[in-house]
Write a protein that holds these residues in place. Structure first.
Motif, PDB file in Angstrom:
ATOM      1  N   PRO A  87       0.846  -1.201   0.000  1.00 24.41           N
ATOM      2  CA  PRO A  87       0.000   0.000   0.000  1.00 24.41           C
ATOM      3  C   PRO A  87       0.880   1.250   0.000  1.00 24.41           C
ATOM      4  CG  PRO A  87       0.173  -0.891   2.213  1.00 24.41           C
ATOM      5  CD  PRO A  87       0.915  -1.841   1.317  1.00 24.41           C
ATOM      6  N   ARG A  88       0.273   2.380  -0.239  1.00 25.93           N
ATOM      7  CA  ARG A  88       1.047   3.617  -0.144  1.00 25.93           C
ATOM      8  C   ARG A  88       1.422   3.887   1.315  1.00 25.93           C
ATOM      9  NH1 ARG A  88      -2.231   7.291  -4.529  1.00 25.93           N
ATOM     10  NH2 ARG A  88      -1.135   6.487  -6.366  1.00 25.93           N
ATOM     11  N   PRO A  89       2.605   4.428   1.536  1.00 26.87           N
ATOM     12  CA  PRO A  89       3.019   4.707   2.914  1.00 26.87           C
ATOM     13  C   PRO A  89       2.022   5.631   3.622  1.00 26.87           C
ATOM     14  CG  PRO A  89       4.858   4.983   1.388  1.00 26.87           C
ATOM     15  CD  PRO A  89       3.636   4.820   0.551  1.00 26.87           C
ATOM     16  N   ALA A  90       1.757   5.322   4.886  1.00 20.68           N
ATOM     17  CA  ALA A  90       0.735   6.063   5.643  1.00 20.68           C
ATOM     18  C   ALA A  90       1.369   7.239   6.385  1.00 20.68           C
ATOM     19  CB  ALA A  90       0.022   5.116   6.604  1.00 20.68           C
ATOM     20  N   TYR A  91       1.710   8.274   5.642  1.00 20.88           N
ATOM     21  CA  TYR A  91       2.377   9.433   6.240  1.00 20.88           C
ATOM     22  C   TYR A  91       1.442  10.272   7.104  1.00 20.88           C
ATOM     23  CZ  TYR A  91       6.305   8.522   3.114  1.00 20.88           C
ATOM     24  OH  TYR A  91       7.367   7.944   2.472  1.00 20.88           O
ATOM     25  N   HIS A  92       0.139  10.041   7.016  1.00 22.57           N
ATOM     26  CA  HIS A  92      -0.784  10.837   7.814  1.00 22.57           C
ATOM     27  C   HIS A  92      -0.681  10.548   9.307  1.00 22.57           C
ATOM     28  CE1 HIS A  92      -2.804   7.221   6.268  1.00 22.57           C
ATOM     29  NE2 HIS A  92      -3.499   7.199   7.384  1.00 22.57           N
ATOM     30  N   TYR A  93       0.068   9.506   9.682  1.00 20.19           N
ATOM     31  CA  TYR A  93       0.305   9.241  11.100  1.00 20.19           C
ATOM     32  C   TYR A  93       1.534   9.978  11.635  1.00 20.19           C
ATOM     33  CZ  TYR A  93      -3.119   5.506  10.625  1.00 20.19           C
ATOM     34  OH  TYR A  93      -4.264   4.795  10.401  1.00 20.19           O
ATOM     35  N   PHE A  94       2.256  10.668  10.765  1.00 28.02           N
ATOM     36  CA  PHE A  94       3.477  11.369  11.151  1.00 28.02           C
ATOM     37  C   PHE A  94       3.221  12.875  11.269  1.00 28.02           C
ATOM     38  CE2 PHE A  94       4.781   7.432   9.319  1.00 28.02           C
ATOM     39  CZ  PHE A  94       5.977   7.083   9.913  1.00 28.02           C
ATOM     40  N   LYS A  95       3.968  13.524  12.136  1.00 24.10           N
ATOM     41  CA  LYS A  95       3.869  14.974  12.306  1.00 24.10           C
ATOM     42  C   LYS A  95       4.813  15.625  11.295  1.00 24.10           C
ATOM     43  CE  LYS A  95       2.577  14.418  17.113  1.00 24.10           C
ATOM     44  NZ  LYS A  95       2.962  14.547  18.543  1.00 24.10           N
ATOM     45  N   MET A  96       4.352  15.712  10.049  1.00 20.74           N
ATOM     46  CA  MET A  96       5.220  16.077   8.940  1.00 20.74           C
ATOM     47  C   MET A  96       5.821  17.481   9.085  1.00 20.74           C
ATOM     48  SD  MET A  96       5.558  13.451   7.063  1.00 20.74           S
ATOM     49  CE  MET A  96       6.592  14.355   5.924  1.00 20.74           C
ATOM     50  N   ASP A  97       5.137  18.356   9.788  1.00 22.37           N
ATOM     51  CA  ASP A  97       5.653  19.716   9.921  1.00 22.37           C
ATOM     52  C   ASP A  97       6.884  19.784  10.827  1.00 22.37           C
ATOM     53  OD1 ASP A  97       3.871  18.973  12.025  1.00 22.37           O
ATOM     54  OD2 ASP A  97       3.764  21.058  12.660  1.00 22.37           O
ATOM     55  N   ARG A  98       7.228  18.683  11.494  1.00 22.93           N
ATOM     56  CA  ARG A  98       8.371  18.696  12.409  1.00 22.93           C
ATOM     57  C   ARG A  98       9.662  18.162  11.774  1.00 22.93           C
ATOM     58  NH1 ARG A  98       6.228  17.168  18.504  1.00 22.93           N
ATOM     59  NH2 ARG A  98       4.426  18.576  18.513  1.00 22.93           N
ATOM     60  N   TYR A  99       9.582  17.686  10.551  1.00 17.21           N
ATOM     61  CA  TYR A  99      10.769  17.121   9.908  1.00 17.21           C
ATOM     62  C   TYR A  99      11.507  18.171   9.092  1.00 17.21           C
ATOM     63  CZ  TYR A  99       8.793  12.621  11.248  1.00 17.21           C
ATOM     64  OH  TYR A  99       8.303  11.571  11.971  1.00 17.21           O
ATOM     65  N   THR A 100      12.797  17.952   8.931  1.00 14.91           N
ATOM     66  CA  THR A 100      13.605  18.856   8.113  1.00 14.91           C
ATOM     67  C   THR A 100      13.499  18.463   6.645  1.00 14.91           C
ATOM     68  OG1 THR A 100      15.617  17.495   8.135  1.00 14.91           O
ATOM     69  CG2 THR A 100      15.271  18.976  10.016  1.00 14.91           C
ATOM     70  N   ASN A 101      14.111  19.269   5.791  1.00 12.11           N
ATOM     71  CA  ASN A 101      14.269  18.845   4.405  1.00 12.11           C
ATOM     72  C   ASN A 101      15.430  17.847   4.323  1.00 12.11           C
ATOM     73  OD1 ASN A 101      15.867  21.399   4.879  1.00 12.11           O
ATOM     74  ND2 ASN A 101      16.742  20.752   2.933  1.00 12.11           N
ATOM     75  N   LEU A 102      15.709  17.337   3.148  1.00 10.89           N
ATOM     76  CA  LEU A 102      16.648  16.220   3.012  1.00 10.89           C
ATOM     77  C   LEU A 102      18.108  16.640   3.152  1.00 10.89           C
ATOM     78  CD1 LEU A 102      14.885  14.362   0.067  1.00 10.89           C
ATOM     79  CD2 LEU A 102      14.706  13.885   2.518  1.00 10.89           C
ATOM     80  N   GLN A 103      18.421  17.892   2.885  1.00 11.73           N
ATOM     81  CA  GLN A 103      19.792  18.406   3.022  1.00 11.73           C
ATOM     82  C   GLN A 103      19.755  19.728   3.784  1.00 11.73           C
ATOM     83  OE1 GLN A 103      22.492  16.837   2.011  1.00 11.73           O
ATOM     84  NE2 GLN A 103      21.619  15.219   0.757  1.00 11.73           N
ATOM     85  N   PRO A 104      19.436  19.684   5.074  1.00  8.68           N
ATOM     86  CA  PRO A 104      19.179  20.942   5.799  1.00  8.68           C
ATOM     87  C   PRO A 104      20.391  21.833   5.961  1.00  8.68           C
ATOM     88  CG  PRO A 104      19.210  19.065   7.299  1.00  8.68           C
ATOM     89  CD  PRO A 104      19.232  18.504   5.921  1.00  8.68           C
ATOM     90  N   THR A 105      21.588  21.292   5.851  1.00  4.93           N
ATOM     91  CA  THR A 105      22.779  22.124   6.028  1.00  4.93           C
ATOM     92  C   THR A 105      23.117  22.939   4.779  1.00  4.93           C
ATOM     93  OG1 THR A 105      24.224  20.295   5.378  1.00  4.93           O
ATOM     94  CG2 THR A 105      23.789  20.573   7.737  1.00  4.93           C
ATOM     95  N   VAL A 106      22.593  22.519   3.626  1.00  6.43           N
ATOM     96  CA  VAL A 106      22.952  23.223   2.384  1.00  6.43           C
ATOM     97  C   VAL A 106      21.752  23.754   1.614  1.00  6.43           C
ATOM     98  CG1 VAL A 106      25.126  22.010   2.078  1.00  6.43           C
ATOM     99  CG2 VAL A 106      23.048  21.030   1.107  1.00  6.43           C
TER     100      VAL A 106
END
Length: 290
Positions: free
Chosen positions: A191-210
């Motif tokens: 199935p498609r990953p169930a990202y609605h269980y995650f607090k997505m606004d708390r994650y960084t982008n994939l390369q936060p230092t650059v």
């Protein structure tokens, strides 16, 4: 640590079960990503593995909660006492495994005999290390989705664990049992990953230092495995490559952008570019769909 045997050697049965009768109600499942403690790690991303397990549990009809220690403010045992799960799944790589054991011990102390299952790269490579620990009931080796689904059904029914492929567990007499490996999964069944269980606004982008990205960043898996045998690689699956079709990949890509608000997508494959024509087809479809 007890003796070792394979799943064909009969001994005292191992049963894990839901503590109280569900009486037709959904099973409550808590999925845990322990906090990473790498001082050089500046990135936080939702766990793709747990997102797939959450989707599998949701498809079963379970009530699901995800606790990601990298972004949560509350300790996991506090959340668990509030949620009262019937089953707990914890993921761990090598940098997380000691934290995973500590969180499992705290959960056991808080909840009693709720089954706790651990999986991920580190327990897959060293399953007996975790299976020997009193706070761990079952180790899932390798790909977890199909094993997690079958294991959930067994625990819900209070059935014997014998015959569940892809698990390692400790019997009541202390013997550690390795059931046979589970065959590689058909990726089209996920199935498609169930990202609605995650607090997505708390994650960084994939390369936060650059990089500076406005919006959510998501991982995606377009294939699993690798056909090569590099001596330095921690590849834990069988040495073959399995891929999703370009159309299936871009369907999910479009869903992430249009429905989930993705501003950035990171491909997490072990070997994305094995099939050059497939990569070009994925790129062409992304362009075509704008």
């Amino acid at each position: 640590n007890g003796g070792r045997m394979d799943g064909n050697n009969r001994a005292p049965a191992a049963r894990l079960m839901v503590k109280h009768s569900l009486k037709g109600r959904p099973m409550r499942v808590l999925l845990v990503n322990p906090k990473s403690r790498l001082p050089i790690d500046t990135r936080t991303s939702p766990s793709l593995g747990l997102a797939y397990l959450a989707a599998v549990s949701e498809r079963r009809g379970d009530e699901v909660r995800v606790h990601d220690g990298d972004v949560e403010d509350r300790p996991v045992e506090e959340v668990a006492l509030e949620f009262r799960p019937h089953l707990i799944g914890i993921t761990a790589n090598t940098t997380q495994v000691m934290s995973a054991w500590r969180e499992a011990a705290r959960l056991k102390a808080a909840l009693g005999d709720v089954p706790i299952v651990i999986g991920g790269p580190h327990p897959t490579v060293l399953p007996h290390e975790s299976a020997a620990r009193p706070e761990i009931d079952v180790v899932v080796r390798g790909e977890g989705e199909a094993t997690w689904e079958e294991l959930s059904e067994r625990i819900e029914k209070g059935a014997d664990l014998a015959g569940v492929r892809g698990i390692t567990y400790r019997r009541p007499d202390g013997t550690i049992v390795d059931e046979p490996d589970r065959p590689a999964l058909d990726l089209s069944t996920l199935p498609r990953p169930a990202y609605h269980y995650f607090k997505m606004d708390r994650y960084t982008n994939l390369q936060p230092t650059v990089d500076h990205v406005e919006g959510y960043s998501f991982p995606i898996m377009t294939s699993r495995g690798c056909p090569y045998r590099c001596s330095y690689c921690s590849q834990i699956m069988e040495r073959r490559w399995r891929m999703r079709t370009p159309e299936d990949v871009v369907d999910e890509w479009e869903w992430l952008v249009r429905e989930m608000g993705a501003a950035e997508i990171g491909v997490l494959d072990d070997s994305f570019n094995i099939d050059r024509k497939r990569v070009l087809r994925i790129c062409d479809l992304i362009i075509e769909r704008n």
